[in-house]
Write an enzyme that holds these catalytic residues in place. Structure first.
Site, short mmCIF file in Angstrom:
data_model
loop_
_atom_site.label_atom_id
_atom_site.label_comp_id
_atom_site.label_asym_id
_atom_site.label_seq_id
_atom_site.Cartn_x
_atom_site.Cartn_y
_atom_site.Cartn_z
N SER A 1 0.65 -1.37 0.13
CA SER A 1 0.04 0.12 -0.05
C SER A 1 1.14 1.18 -0.22
O SER A 1 2.20 1.38 0.18
CB SER A 1 -1.16 -0.19 1.30
OG SER A 1 -0.45 0.08 2.73
N TYR A 2 0.36 2.32 -0.51
CA TYR A 2 1.17 3.87 0.39
C TYR A 2 1.76 3.86 1.15
O TYR A 2 1.39 3.39 2.01
CB TYR A 2 -0.34 4.55 -0.61
CG TYR A 2 1.00 6.38 -0.44
CD1 TYR A 2 1.40 6.35 -2.06
CD2 TYR A 2 1.04 7.68 0.48
CE1 TYR A 2 1.61 7.62 -1.58
CE2 TYR A 2 1.04 8.39 -0.14
CZ TYR A 2 2.29 8.58 -1.12
OH TYR A 2 2.81 9.71 -1.49
N PRO A 3 2.96 3.74 1.08
CA PRO A 3 4.04 3.84 2.12
C PRO A 3 4.16 5.19 2.54
O PRO A 3 4.18 5.63 3.86
CB PRO A 3 5.27 3.88 1.65
CG PRO A 3 4.89 4.50 -0.23
CD PRO A 3 4.08 4.08 -0.55
N ARG A 4 3.22 7.06 2.35
CA ARG A 4 4.34 7.57 2.69
C ARG A 4 2.77 8.59 3.54
O ARG A 4 1.94 9.06 3.13
CB ARG A 4 4.55 9.08 1.36
CG ARG A 4 5.55 8.58 1.44
CD ARG A 4 6.57 9.83 -0.13
NE ARG A 4 7.40 9.62 -0.35
CZ ARG A 4 8.60 10.09 0.14
NH1 ARG A 4 8.45 11.08 0.88
NH2 ARG A 4 9.66 10.00 -0.85
#
Length: 363
Positions: free
Chosen positions: A29-32
């Site tokens: 999933s989106y890490p930031r």
């Protein structure tokens, strides 16, 4: 980021870059994101089902969770509302993860996800307090009673203390004969340099940066040669310099390997990563402490971060905050420039002292 640095020996910048590439491949999933709490509509069982594929290293454990061994995830944490926590999206192979470092990061995230819905680990801890004359001696023991999430998380739950004092809990107040007395002499040893994961924890504690911006902050002070990233050292000395990418530099006395040691491709990473200030970095810190200690302390940056968040929340006006900070730092810059000759001793060799006042300090 802390986990990648501490357990895998991968720096924040590299771990974020790896996580972003895995995200673009549809693997993570989106890490930031700052979110570390599952939203109500998150399909936990669906992700566990993906992890139970027979080819996965943790398949047997994931199968246990599917068959009733899972527990509800903790309710603490923060759901920022932008993205779910960093979790696996699909089952991946080593080749899909672009080599050993990407694969190790992916495996750590998968195991961490499974850990969050696993039973607690429990320990039996006991203190033995012995009074000999006027002296009080204390010793502690710890024994793992149930490994719980530590199994899939591959965490060490070794015994602490050579004797399990829990067997003596019913003997409180008992008297024992002193069979022998032995005295050994030790000296204090200087602490090691601040580890990268400790710095990440301190930045989080003081409200400096986010998971998205922290890797850039740390890389900046490395690129500007204010600090070096080194492996573990002894007696307060720095270890081997770690080159960009995570590998150790010149051959020397390595002090063990990280949790993963060498990957399949032979890449060796250090047991831990430490922030070692350079002479230039120390000089800059001393200079800021001399002229304006506010500039080298956490509160001023943390306050700016709070203001940015309050702008996002609609509490403060952006233009007002920008103008306020421009005025603040312009005044600090002017005061700093006027006193610049005072900093000569931090940056100029002793035999050249006085050259700034003779030739001008610059602007």
């Amino acid at each position: 980021l802390k986990m990648a640095s501490e357990e895998l020996g991968i720096g924040p910048g590299d771990s974020m870059a790896l996580a972003e590439r895995l995200y673009l491949k549809g693997i993570l999933s989106y890490p930031r994101t700052e979110t570390d709490k599952y939203p109500d509509n998150f399909d936990i069982q669906g992700v566990v089902g993906l992890m139970a594929s027979p080819s996965a290293p943790w398949a047997a454990y994931a199968e246990q969770l599917l068959n009733g061994g899972s527990v509800a995830p903790r309710l603490d944490g923060t759901d920022v509302g932008d993205h779910p926590p960093i979790t696996p999206v699909k089952l991946a192979t080593r080749s899909q993860c672009e080599g050993d470092a990407g694969w190790e990061l992916y495996c750590a995230i998968c195991r961490r996800f499974l850990s969050t819905i696993s039973p607690d680990a429990s320990f039996i801890e006991s203190d033995m307090v012995v009074r000999v004359g006027e002296d009080t001696l204390v010793s502690r023991s710890s024994r793992c009673d149930a490994r719980g999430w530590a199994d899939v998380g591959e965490q060490d739950t070794s015994d602490e203390g050579p004797i399990d004092f829990s067997a003596y809990t019913q003997r409180q107040g008992a008297t024992f004969p002193v069979l022998a007395v032995e005295r050994t002499q030790h000296s204090t040893r200087p602490p090691g340099h601040l580890s990268e994961s400790e710095l990440l924890a301190l930045m989080d504690e003081h409200g400096i940066g986010t998971d998205a911006s922290i890797p850039t902050h740390i890389q900046n002070i490395v690129d500007r040669h204010y600090v070096m990233i080194c492996g573990p050292g002894e007696d307060g000395k720095r270890g081997e310099i770690i080159s960009k990418g995570g590998k150790k530099g010149n051959k020397g006395k390595g002090k063990g390997k990280g949790k993963k040691g060498k990957g399949g491709g032979g890449e060796e990473r250090p047991a831990s990563r430490h922030m070692v200030p350079t002479p230039m970095g120390l000089s800059f810190c001393a200079a800021f402490e001399e002229l304006d200690s506010e500039l080298s302390r956490p509160p001023i940056r943390a306050f700016m971060e709070q203001q940015v968040q309050q702008i996002a929340d609609g509490i403060l006006d952006k233009d007002e905050v920008v103008n306020q900070n421009l005025e603040l730092f312009h005044s600090k810059f002017q005061a700093f420039r006027e006193r610049l000759p005072q900093l000569e001793r931090f940056f100029v060799p002793r035999e050249q002292l006085g050259s700034w006042s003779a030739g001008g300090g610059g602007g």
